[in-house]
Design an enzyme around this catalytic site. Sequence first.
Site, short mmCIF file in Angstrom:
data_model
loop_
_atom_site.label_atom_id
_atom_site.label_comp_id
_atom_site.label_asym_id
_atom_site.label_seq_id
_atom_site.Cartn_x
_atom_site.Cartn_y
_atom_site.Cartn_z
NE ARG A 121 4.40 -8.35 10.78
CZ ARG A 121 3.68 -7.72 9.84
NH1 ARG A 121 2.66 -8.31 9.28
NH2 ARG A 121 3.99 -6.50 9.48
CD GLU A 132 -2.84 0.83 2.51
OE1 GLU A 132 -3.44 1.86 2.80
OE2 GLU A 132 -2.84 -0.20 3.22
CE LYS A 135 3.36 0.22 5.01
NZ LYS A 135 2.19 -0.10 4.19
P1 ATP Z 1 -0.08 -1.88 6.73
O1 ATP Z 1 -0.37 -2.09 8.16
O2 ATP Z 1 -0.04 -0.44 6.34
O3 ATP Z 1 -0.88 -2.75 5.79
P2 ATP Z 1 2.13 -3.52 5.94
O4 ATP Z 1 3.45 -3.57 6.59
O5 ATP Z 1 1.30 -4.74 5.86
O6 ATP Z 1 1.43 -2.32 6.65
P3 ATP Z 1 1.85 -3.34 3.07
O7 ATP Z 1 2.21 -2.22 2.20
O8 ATP Z 1 0.43 -3.77 3.10
O9 ATP Z 1 2.34 -2.93 4.51
O10 ATP Z 1 2.79 -4.58 2.79
C1 ATP Z 1 3.07 -5.08 1.52
C2 ATP Z 1 3.42 -6.54 1.62
O11 ATP Z 1 4.54 -6.73 2.46
C3 ATP Z 1 2.29 -7.34 2.20
O12 ATP Z 1 2.09 -8.48 1.37
C4 ATP Z 1 2.76 -7.70 3.57
O13 ATP Z 1 2.26 -8.96 3.96
C5 ATP Z 1 4.27 -7.74 3.41
N1 ATP Z 1 4.92 -7.42 4.69
C6 ATP Z 1 4.74 -6.32 5.44
N2 ATP Z 1 5.47 -6.40 6.58
C7 ATP Z 1 6.11 -7.58 6.55
C8 ATP Z 1 7.03 -8.24 7.44
N3 ATP Z 1 7.39 -7.70 8.60
N4 ATP Z 1 7.51 -9.46 7.05
C9 ATP Z 1 7.15 -10.00 5.88
N5 ATP Z 1 6.29 -9.44 5.00
C10 ATP Z 1 5.77 -8.23 5.33
#
Ligand code: ATP
Length: 599
Positions: A301, A70, A311
């Site tokens: 994750r 996002e 974030k």
């Molecule tokens: P938000 O809470 O804003 O959704 P987010 O960290 O999930 O934060 P996204 O932009 O939705 O941010 O993440 C993009 C992709 O990265 C998603 O598929 C998410 O699952 C993956 N991702 C985010 N944080 C992690 C992490 N700590 N480890 C592995 N994958 C991650």
Amino acid sequence: MSQSSRATGAAPETTPASGHVAHFIRNIVEADLASGRFEGRRWPGRPGPAALKANAPADPAPIRTRFPPEPNGYLHIGHAKSICLNFGLARDYGGVCHMRFDDTNPEKEEQEYVDAILDAVRWLGFDWGEHLYYASDYFEWMYEFAELLIKNGHAYVDSLSAEEMRAYRGTLTEPGKDSPYRNRSVEENLDLFRRMRAGEFKEGEHVLRAKIDMASPNINMRDPTIYRIRHASHHRTGDKWCIYPMYTFAHPIEDALENITHSLCTLEFEDQRPFYEWLLERIAEAGGLTRPLPVQTEFARLNLTYVVLSKRKLIQLVQEGHVDGWDDPRMPTIVGFRRRGYTPESIRLFCERIGISKADSWIDMTVLEDCLREDLNERAPRRIAVLDPLKLVIENYPEGRSEECYAPNHPQKPEWGKRAVPFSRELWIEREDFMENPPKGYFRLAPGAMVRLRYGYVVKCTGFEKDADGNVTLVRCEYLPDSKSGTPGADQYKVKGNIHWVSAAHAYECQVRLYDRLFRVPHPGAGDRDFLDDLNPDSKRVITAYLEPALKDAQPEERFQFERHGYFVADRVDSKPGAPVFNRAVTLRDSWAKKGGQP
Ligand code: ATP
Ligand code: MG
């Protein structure tokens, strides 16, 4: 196969098809390829619903994955795990990975983030080719699918207030109850939904909900909201829409329109999987999508010690000025690591090494740091730098004279050659390499002691000076003219100490930033603490150092090992041509453990 090796702790096996370290998602992909589960898909060269694909040629990609950020923040090291997984699988199995912005939320999303995200993925070494997509480009199709659900009795417009809806939803232990609006007719629902789109209602007046089961043990299946009214401008669609799809509705549709085979996400979406499947099945049944449908699989994750990866917290660090921006070298963002001196290779190595599993765990920061050390040990040329300078005067060396000594660019790579470093009467040495009253076993300079000036001469300490506070300000010595390294007589002197130095007259005086961990505890903000209270007050120290003159020509992002000190990079933002400034990327060894975990 990987399951068993993990359980027994044996060395990781590689999978037969790709030769990479096995993990459960690789096993799933290989099983799906073997069974032909995703065969028969059509791909017209761009995303679209079934109707557009009917006569299209077969999808040439055996698998399609996607990385769907996002655009509401900068990417961090956790995202790198997901990027390496998704792009890595596509690369290893001849598939395609889509770069997709999940920009269905009109608030908080910005072009700045879009640009920074693309830059970070590219820097990590991945290429989406022509497959750059925006979920907001699918709004019209999402709307049509919502109407399709309404027409088939699978969605209804609800007019409860947000508060009432919460009360009707039930709890983890109690079932919810049906909204009084749940049995509106298809005609009424269609009419209301169209008027929602036309902007006839205020925010919160109505929502569109999936009609599933208010008594489901999975709360996510209790008629989740799929569209809401937001009178907000979107960074790409402007004011075209005043209703926006919920993430849980939009995401499966995005995957399906793009022919994604393996939709990989983190564990917190596990409870959403039944809705993901329900939704795509209902649309497929109605002819809006064709099978095989994408399949969601969850993995753990990345949690990394000594940083925060939320974030919200990262934004707070930037906005409240606890760091110098998103690319501050202490930030766990990709741009931060890049500026710190990390290489894309070191981050990819890290992602490979930590593996992919279904169990949440913490990865220690030293694992990442070690990956950088391993990578840079191989490829960073060696240079000499004095970070805490003390003047050394060679009293029997003629004033005004200088000569060249030769230092290898890499101790294990003679093919990298040697470079000349100037030697003269006055040198800078490290303050810690002289002691007035040395303890036993100290082999460096001390009154009367002999030491080798690395790549130069053997010197004998003849005296020193102190200021009024008792600080040593200068050390005197004499050199042995027949002891120069690399000359035939050099080996006759057996000295235990070997210290580095830089000629004072030739040195490049330069700003060096000694970065350390941003937080002083492994789990910032654990328990009820405010994570800001765990900031490491000594995470950035700026010093003036004396570097060997060749370093003046370092290009931004050039990385070096400063002998005995660690790995350093010429800062990509603050360096000027002919005047680089350096950041410490990482020390040579894990000095944190030695300090007992406290800075
Ligand atoms: P938000 O809470 O804003 O959704 P987010 O960290 O999930 O934060 P996204 O932009 O939705 O941010 O993440 C993009 C992709 O990265 C998603 O598929 C998410 O699952 C993956 N991702 C985010 N944080 C992690 C992490 N700590 N480890 C592995 N994958 C991650
Ligand atoms: Mg997310």
